[in-house]
Design a protein around this motif. Structure first.
Motif, PDB file in Angstrom:
ATOM      1  N   GLY A  98     -49.132  21.602 -23.400  1.00 55.63           N
ATOM      2  CA  GLY A  98     -49.352  22.450 -24.561  1.00 55.63           C
ATOM      3  C   GLY A  98     -48.556  23.720 -24.659  1.00 55.63           C
ATOM      4  N   THR A  99     -47.554  23.922 -23.817  1.00 49.77           N
ATOM      5  CA  THR A  99     -46.800  25.162 -23.911  1.00 49.77           C
ATOM      6  C   THR A  99     -45.664  25.088 -24.936  1.00 49.77           C
ATOM      7  OG1 THR A  99     -45.324  24.525 -22.088  1.00 49.77           O
ATOM      8  CG2 THR A  99     -47.311  25.760 -21.521  1.00 49.77           C
ATOM      9  N   ARG A 100     -45.220  23.871 -25.259  1.00 53.03           N
ATOM     10  CA  ARG A 100     -44.134  23.714 -26.231  1.00 53.03           C
ATOM     11  C   ARG A 100     -44.381  22.464 -27.069  1.00 53.03           C
ATOM     12  NH1 ARG A 100     -39.248  26.201 -24.996  1.00 53.03           N
ATOM     13  NH2 ARG A 100     -38.603  25.405 -27.024  1.00 53.03           N
ATOM     14  N   LEU A 101     -45.302  22.540 -28.025  1.00 51.86           N
ATOM     15  CA  LEU A 101     -45.643  21.370 -28.823  1.00 51.86           C
ATOM     16  C   LEU A 101     -44.480  20.911 -29.706  1.00 51.86           C
ATOM     17  CD1 LEU A 101     -49.321  22.155 -29.919  1.00 51.86           C
ATOM     18  CD2 LEU A 101     -48.491  20.938 -27.906  1.00 51.86           C
ATOM     19  N   GLY A 102     -43.584  21.838 -30.040  1.00 49.37           N
ATOM     20  CA  GLY A 102     -42.437  21.472 -30.860  1.00 49.37           C
ATOM     21  C   GLY A 102     -41.482  20.504 -30.188  1.00 49.37           C
ATOM     22  N   LEU A 103     -41.641  20.312 -28.873  1.00 50.87           N
ATOM     23  CA  LEU A 103     -40.771  19.381 -28.164  1.00 50.87           C
ATOM     24  C   LEU A 103     -41.014  17.936 -28.597  1.00 50.87           C
ATOM     25  CD1 LEU A 103     -40.859  20.910 -24.561  1.00 50.87           C
ATOM     26  CD2 LEU A 103     -39.001  21.003 -26.229  1.00 50.87           C
ATOM     27  N   ALA A 104     -42.151  17.661 -29.209  1.00 52.20           N
ATOM     28  CA  ALA A 104     -42.400  16.314 -29.726  1.00 52.20           C
ATOM     29  C   ALA A 104     -41.344  15.943 -30.761  1.00 52.20           C
ATOM     30  CB  ALA A 104     -43.801  16.231 -30.342  1.00 52.20           C
ATOM     31  N   ARG A 105     -40.924  16.932 -31.548  1.00 58.00           N
ATOM     32  CA  ARG A 105     -39.892  16.678 -32.557  1.00 58.00           C
ATOM     33  C   ARG A 105     -38.549  16.408 -31.890  1.00 58.00           C
ATOM     34  NH1 ARG A 105     -40.595  20.983 -35.072  1.00 58.00           N
ATOM     35  NH2 ARG A 105     -42.224  20.142 -36.409  1.00 58.00           N
ATOM     36  N   LEU A 106     -38.229  17.161 -30.848  1.00 56.45           N
ATOM     37  CA  LEU A 106     -36.989  16.938 -30.107  1.00 56.45           C
ATOM     38  C   LEU A 106     -36.939  15.521 -29.555  1.00 56.45           C
ATOM     39  CD1 LEU A 106     -35.297  19.253 -27.522  1.00 56.45           C
ATOM     40  CD2 LEU A 106     -35.928  16.941 -26.852  1.00 56.45           C
ATOM     41  N   ILE A 107     -38.025  15.097 -28.913  1.00 59.47           N
ATOM     42  CA  ILE A 107     -38.081  13.751 -28.331  1.00 59.47           C
ATOM     43  C   ILE A 107     -37.940  12.688 -29.409  1.00 59.47           C
ATOM     44  CG2 ILE A 107     -39.567  12.119 -27.112  1.00 59.47           C
ATOM     45  CD1 ILE A 107     -40.723  14.539 -25.582  1.00 59.47           C
TER      46      ILE A 107
END
Length: 245
Positions: A98-107
């Motif tokens: 939960g520290t970088r939820l925006g990484l889901a978009r990167l993946i």
């Protein structure tokens, strides 16, 4: 979503974009700095047709590694962006906790290149979390990745086809057989699973592929419900020296 996670998301939004691995300021969100980009072990063909493990030398598209020849997986292939190592694991951990939820978009942006392998009747199914763990964490990282991939690719997502009915202990340190026994009965299919996925090509989304025990347990239920194909999409996969040869 728990308050600390929400606050972290707001902080991420307000701060200048930084490399998700080392924290160096970069030109746009979800971009790697040049150094980290060069050090990530991106995966590409030639790879095993059954599990996606890379081959050291050119092989035909239908070639399988020794492990899959002995024990073929239930799923129909793994498409991972990078090899799991100290650097790539940071992306998975920062998303998962939960520290970088925006990484889901990167993946999801990196997984999009594999979406063409899915037929026109494709559907995205995230690997589910047990309700208790979902309540504590506040989100399922596989759902976040699947949702972003759905938005980018136009392939619909259905996160209710399978559910996790048992809480399992961490699989780290277990043998392959122990992992299979642990997760073999941890999932169930919904009563209407057949109506929802029969004849469809399923993209099973997870963050990391380790031994394949979880993916196979899910694929078994999806195939039983009539899925035509089950491809595993993930950010990173563990590759042993034996597999890499």
């Amino acid at each position: 979503m728990p308050l600390p996670v929400l606050l972290q998301s707001l902080v991420d939004y307000a701060l200048p974009p930084r490399c998700p691995v080392c924290g160096t300021t970069v030109e746009a969100d979800n971009r790697f700095c040049l150094s980290c980009w060069q050090q990530l072990a991106f995966l590409a063909k030639p790879w095993c047709a059954a599990c996606g493990s890379p081959f050291a030398f050119d092989q035909s598209d239908d070639s399988r590694c020794a492990k899959c020849l002995v024990e073929p997986p239930i799923h129909d292939g793994v498409r991972a962006v990078v090899r799991y190592d100290d650097r790539s694991s940071l992306i998975a951990m920062r998303l998962k906790y939960g520290t970088r939820l925006g990484l889901a978009r990167l993946i999801a942006h990196h997984l999009q290149k594999f979406a063409a392998e899915c037929s026109d009747n494709g559907i995205i199914v995230p690997v589910p979390l047990h309700p208790t763990r979902l309540w504590h964490r506040g989100f399922n990282q596989s759902v976040l990745i699947g949702r972003e991939l759905s938005l980018i690719s136009g392939i619909p997502m259905d996160y209710g086809v399978i559910a996790r009915c048992k809480i399992t202990p961490p699989l780290r340190g277990m043998s392959g057989i122990q992992r299979q026994r642990t997760v073999g009965s941890a999932f169930i299919a919904s009563p209407d699973a057949q109506e929802r996925i029969a004849g469809k090509s399923v993209i099973l989304v997870d963050d990391v592929y380790t031994s394949g025990a979880t993916s196979n347990a899910c694929a078994r239920l999806l195939k039983k419900a009539g899925a035509e194909q089950v491809l595993v999409f993930c950010w990173a996969r563990v590759i042993s020296e034996f597999e890499n040869g």
